[in-house]
Write an enzyme that holds these catalytic residues in place. Sequence first.
Site, PDB file in Angstrom:
ATOM      1  N   VAL A   1       5.366  -0.849   2.589  1.00  0.00           N
ATOM      2  CA  VAL A   1       4.285  -0.900   3.578  1.00  0.00           C
ATOM      3  C   VAL A   1       3.165  -1.726   2.939  1.00  0.00           C
ATOM      4  O   VAL A   1       2.763  -1.455   1.815  1.00  0.00           O
ATOM      5  CB  VAL A   1       3.777   0.505   3.948  1.00  0.00           C
ATOM      6  CG1 VAL A   1       2.690   0.410   5.004  1.00  0.00           C
ATOM      7  CG2 VAL A   1       4.920   1.386   4.425  1.00  0.00           C
TER       8      VAL A   1
ATOM      9  N   LYS B   1       4.572  -2.674   8.094  1.00  0.00           N
ATOM     10  CA  LYS B   1       5.764  -1.975   7.590  1.00  0.00           C
ATOM     11  C   LYS B   1       6.914  -2.959   7.629  1.00  0.00           C
ATOM     12  O   LYS B   1       7.152  -3.583   8.676  1.00  0.00           O
ATOM     13  CB  LYS B   1       6.099  -0.795   8.493  1.00  0.00           C
ATOM     14  CG  LYS B   1       5.344   0.461   8.168  1.00  0.00           C
ATOM     15  CD  LYS B   1       5.955   1.632   8.917  1.00  0.00           C
ATOM     16  CE  LYS B   1       5.087   2.838   8.756  1.00  0.00           C
ATOM     17  NZ  LYS B   1       5.651   4.004   9.419  1.00  0.00           N
TER      18      LYS B   1
ATOM     19  N   ASP C   1       7.620  16.314  13.394  1.00  0.00           N
ATOM     20  CA  ASP C   1       7.363  16.147  11.958  1.00  0.00           C
ATOM     21  C   ASP C   1       5.853  16.080  11.702  1.00  0.00           C
ATOM     22  O   ASP C   1       5.371  15.242  10.936  1.00  0.00           O
ATOM     23  CB  ASP C   1       8.051  14.880  11.443  1.00  0.00           C
ATOM     24  CG  ASP C   1       8.108  14.852   9.914  1.00  0.00           C
ATOM     25  OD1 ASP C   1       7.812  15.899   9.297  1.00  0.00           O
ATOM     26  OD2 ASP C   1       8.428  13.784   9.353  1.00  0.00           O
TER      27      ASP C   1
ATOM     28  N   ILE D   1       0.818  -1.225   0.000  1.00  0.00           N
ATOM     29  CA  ILE D   1       0.000   0.000   0.000  1.00  0.00           C
ATOM     30  C   ILE D   1       0.847   1.268   0.000  1.00  0.00           C
ATOM     31  O   ILE D   1       0.331   2.362  -0.141  1.00  0.00           O
ATOM     32  CB  ILE D   1      -0.967   0.026   1.203  1.00  0.00           C
ATOM     33  CG1 ILE D   1      -0.216  -0.218   2.519  1.00  0.00           C
ATOM     34  CG2 ILE D   1      -2.113  -0.946   1.033  1.00  0.00           C
ATOM     35  CD1 ILE D   1      -1.060   0.061   3.751  1.00  0.00           C
ATOM     36  N   GLY D   2       2.137   1.119   0.148  1.00  0.00           N
ATOM     37  CA  GLY D   2       2.959   2.329   0.133  1.00  0.00           C
ATOM     38  C   GLY D   2       4.427   1.982   0.299  1.00  0.00           C
ATOM     39  O   GLY D   2       4.791   0.819   0.486  1.00  0.00           O
ATOM     40  N   ALA D   3       5.218   3.049   0.185  1.00  0.00           N
ATOM     41  CA  ALA D   3       6.656   2.851   0.346  1.00  0.00           C
ATOM     42  C   ALA D   3       7.089   3.652   1.556  1.00  0.00           C
ATOM     43  O   ALA D   3       6.817   4.850   1.653  1.00  0.00           O
ATOM     44  CB  ALA D   3       7.381   3.327  -0.896  1.00  0.00           C
ATOM     45  N   GLY D   4       7.711   2.964   2.495  1.00  0.00           N
ATOM     46  CA  GLY D   4       8.197   3.655   3.688  1.00  0.00           C
ATOM     47  C   GLY D   4       9.676   3.931   3.534  1.00  0.00           C
ATOM     48  O   GLY D   4      10.294   3.549   2.528  1.00  0.00           O
ATOM     49  N   GLU D   5      10.216   4.583   4.540  1.00  0.00           N
ATOM     50  CA  GLU D   5      11.620   4.949   4.513  1.00  0.00           C
ATOM     51  C   GLU D   5      12.512   3.701   4.506  1.00  0.00           C
ATOM     52  O   GLU D   5      13.559   3.672   3.906  1.00  0.00           O
ATOM     53  CB  GLU D   5      11.879   5.777   5.775  1.00  0.00           C
ATOM     54  CG  GLU D   5      13.100   6.633   5.719  1.00  0.00           C
ATOM     55  CD  GLU D   5      13.332   7.283   7.079  1.00  0.00           C
ATOM     56  OE1 GLU D   5      12.338   7.560   7.779  1.00  0.00           O
ATOM     57  OE2 GLU D   5      14.505   7.476   7.429  1.00  0.00           O
ATOM     58  N   PHE D   6      12.014   2.624   5.165  1.00  0.00           N
ATOM     59  CA  PHE D   6      12.861   1.441   5.333  1.00  0.00           C
ATOM     60  C   PHE D   6      12.466   0.268   4.442  1.00  0.00           C
ATOM     61  O   PHE D   6      13.144  -0.739   4.401  1.00  0.00           O
ATOM     62  CB  PHE D   6      12.814   0.966   6.789  1.00  0.00           C
ATOM     63  CG  PHE D   6      13.427   1.951   7.738  1.00  0.00           C
ATOM     64  CD1 PHE D   6      14.802   1.945   7.973  1.00  0.00           C
ATOM     65  CD2 PHE D   6      12.640   2.887   8.392  1.00  0.00           C
ATOM     66  CE1 PHE D   6      15.360   2.851   8.851  1.00  0.00           C
ATOM     67  CE2 PHE D   6      13.202   3.785   9.269  1.00  0.00           C
ATOM     68  CZ  PHE D   6      14.568   3.782   9.503  1.00  0.00           C
TER      69      PHE D   6
END
Length: 998
Positions: free
Chosen positions: A645, A663, A756, A637-642
């Site tokens: 996702v 994640k 943030d 469903i998404g791209a995380g920093e690490f």
Amino acid sequence: MILVNLLDSRSVAGDLGWVAYPRNGWEEIGEVDEDYAPIHTYQVCRVMEQNQNNWLHTNWILTEGAQRVFIELKFTLRDCNSLPGGVGTCKETFNMYYYETDEGDETDAEDGDEMMDAGGGGGGGGVGGVMEEVDRSIKESRYTKVDTIAADESFTELDLGDRVMKLNTEVRDLGPLTRKGFYLAFQDLGSCIALVSVRVFYKRCPLLVKSLAEFPDTIPGSEASQLVEVAGRCVNGSLALLDERPRMHCSAEGEWLVPIGKCVCQPGFEEINGSCQVCRAGFYRSVLQTSSCSKCPPHSRARQTGATACTCVEGYYKTDTDPPNMACTRPPSAPRNAISNVNETSVFLEWSVPLETGGRKDGRYNILCRRVLPEGGRGGGLEECGPNVRFLPRRMGLANTSVMVADLQSHTNYSFLLEAVNGVSELAGGHSRQYVSLNVTTNQAAPSPVSVVRKGHVGKNSIAVSWAEPDRPNGIILEYEIKYFEKEQDSSYTIIKSTKTEMVVDSLKPSSAYIFQVRARTSAGYGAFSRRFEFQTSPYLAASSERTQVSVVAVSITLALVLMALVAGFLLSGRRCGYSKAKQDPEEEKMHFHNGHIKFPGVRTYVDPHTYEDPNQAVHEFAQEIDVSFISIERVIGAGEFGEVCSGPLRLPGKREIQVAIKTLKAGYTEQQRRDFLWEASIMGQFDHPNIIHLEGVVTKSKPVMIITEYMENGSLDTFLKKNDAQFTVIQLVGMLRGIASGMRYLSDMGYVHRDLAARNILVNSNLVCKVSDFGLSRVLEDDPEAAYTTRGGKIPIRWTAPEAIAYRKFTSASDVWSYGIVMWEVMSYGERPYWEMSNQDVIKAVEESYRLPGPMDCPAALYHLMMDCWQRERSSRPKFEEIVCLLDKLIRNPSSLKTLLNSSHRVSNLLVEHASVEVAISTSLTLSQTVGEWLDSIKMGRYTELFTEGGYSSLDTVAQMTSEDVRRVGVNLAGHQKKIINGIQEMRVHLINSVPI
Ligand code: AMP
């Protein structure tokens, strides 16, 4: 049917002995049949003579108890037409009579003989002849006529010539007979007749055995249609069922009709071919209602023959009320798949039916509730839940597979045992019980409502009120909110906060009724308000009433003044919220204005995972380890920093399946990356708030390492808003903002600074609930002194960050408030990028120079003012999250306050707005009659009137534009007073905006 002959003339071997008179009438013709047996035929044929009256009567026939008898006559009769010349007197019928008598003695016969002897002399005449006539008529009168008998067939000369005998048979019945016997008589009045045979018989119902009941040989009743009811006798060791005694009915025809009731074999026996036979081993017959032996039902046996019941095999049972043909049963196994769903201090328990029901349908469930005592506590074990815990619908004997357990203590561990029972559980004894246990920890719950508010001292302008702590505080009470308003004016109310359970509410109108409500707040939030309590202030004093009258006169002078007074009155009415304004005693005020970050005892504080030497220990302290087998990854469903996702279902044993976000930490990570990745979980795991993303747990024992959080269907807020541009109502947008502010209030209360906060780090679920997420950055910034100066990859969210945080890394909840102002702007502009395409450097410069983002299109003025307040250079001048939540709540409660939109000068899309030039839209048609002095008095700051006038702030509209710096500049040095005045100014703005016609 049995026929019993009482008389058969054919079977009488010797003389019949019947008597005829006159003697020349009927005469017996001795004949024999082919077997030489005598045939007693009587004939008479005196057709040529006048006045024939010839009688033939039988001897006495015993009835044998029969009440109805049948007479069968066989005879031949001559056709008168066939007789030459005798037609005139010839008859073709004869009569049959009977005479009942108990005694068939000789007398009658002798009488007959005498009669016959007397009449023997032929035609009669003389004295003797008269006597004979009289006697004869007396005797004849005793007889009752049965019938006139005619022939069906008669015979003629020709017939005789042919030697064809036309024999007639006629049967008549006779009854009711009541005597022991009777005579029959045949009267001939001049026919030519031969009586060949006379048979007298009756019918009996024969002895009968039917359905084990014996019915005796029975003589029918006297009437042709009569049925005689006969009771049967049970034979062969059988029994009659109660109310089912066997009966039969004997008809006049000698037939058994209408059987009723029956006999049955005794228990342990069955009827086979009309007799009772013992049940074989393995079979039983328990009750009379069944007819044959049955095989023992499952799990039971009968070792002996003749069993009336079977006994259960070991481990199986039967209740007294179980029918004999029911299998033996056993207690059920434990309920399965028990899950709990905790909602504050209630737990919803749900389970599946046991695998093994024990063969019964009367299964029920019982719940055993025990509180887990804190370690080291007395007993250190478990304690029964006690009567205060409520079970809905009930605790014992539940038919359904769920129960709601309410009124548990907050933050407490409970152990529930769920037990399935059935009708034989008691018989099986305690050792058979099988439970499934569930351990549950309750959440925090808001306090229960304050139940009573009492009135203390009452003055003309004040009322002292007090109240008791709620029955169930469910935590430590941080403060109380006292809401009051003049009776029937509830659209305008005042809220005051207090940490005590009493306070004096002042500035009330004399002689007026006020409504008071109190509610308590714990770290879990506010409880419900108490019910309404009405108290009245004391009456006017003379002096004040004069003053009022004067003011009434003054008010009536001009309409404009009235209008102004209304506006002023509204300002003074004291609708207070922490942020906008408060009128409290010094202590309450202090609490109010200074407790933004005061840690009350009992409020949890965020623990920096950095304080743990071993980061793994921190993770497992705050996050639950989840076995990877409980998770299914279904979608990215998404791209995380690490790493990626994903989403998919999480099926924890004993819990309802839920959708989660997963994640992942991409392969090939360094130890530092793993630590940084799990850092977020260590932080997130400490939070428990509806507006903070909830951590379900972590997977660290297998690869890839994962962080499992609740799934937010609508993804991140910025993208969601861009996708749904202009689709929401202002109230919906404010609702989202309120949620974010509430989450941030929680974080700031915990002492956590987010650093943030931005729409991209807010997630939205399917109910439009916004939750704060992304808890990684704080560490990154902390660890990297260069970070503030780096322009790479948006790591430093310049556009969202307060100037002091950019300048010297002063990250505080106040800098989070700045970011919140930017989030507000993002939300109100449906995901617009703050400062558009300006470079970070230009943004920093512009903000430094007091330029601020202009109001988004169609943004309610009140919201824009709140944003601008969040962007106060002086961080202490920015509102607290507590105050922001309160103001937003107020706007939501009073949606008309959102109708005033910014005028276009504040919405220039590509220009920044100079902070100092932000004006409050005040309608020119309204000027405030209230002076600055009056206004300062109303907020108990009257002592600064002179300073304000000297500083050039002599009208309320100039005051409404003051910044906190302006307030300080005029000479307000005390921080508490500065705050009070600033809040007063902010509330004034809101009211002024609200009072502008749209
Ligand atoms: P993050 O690394 O937390 O910024 O997550 C990257 C992206 O994954 C986000 O922008 C969301 O689109 C998505 N995402 C992260 N967490 C969740 C969640 N709990 N529910 C739904 N989507 C999520």
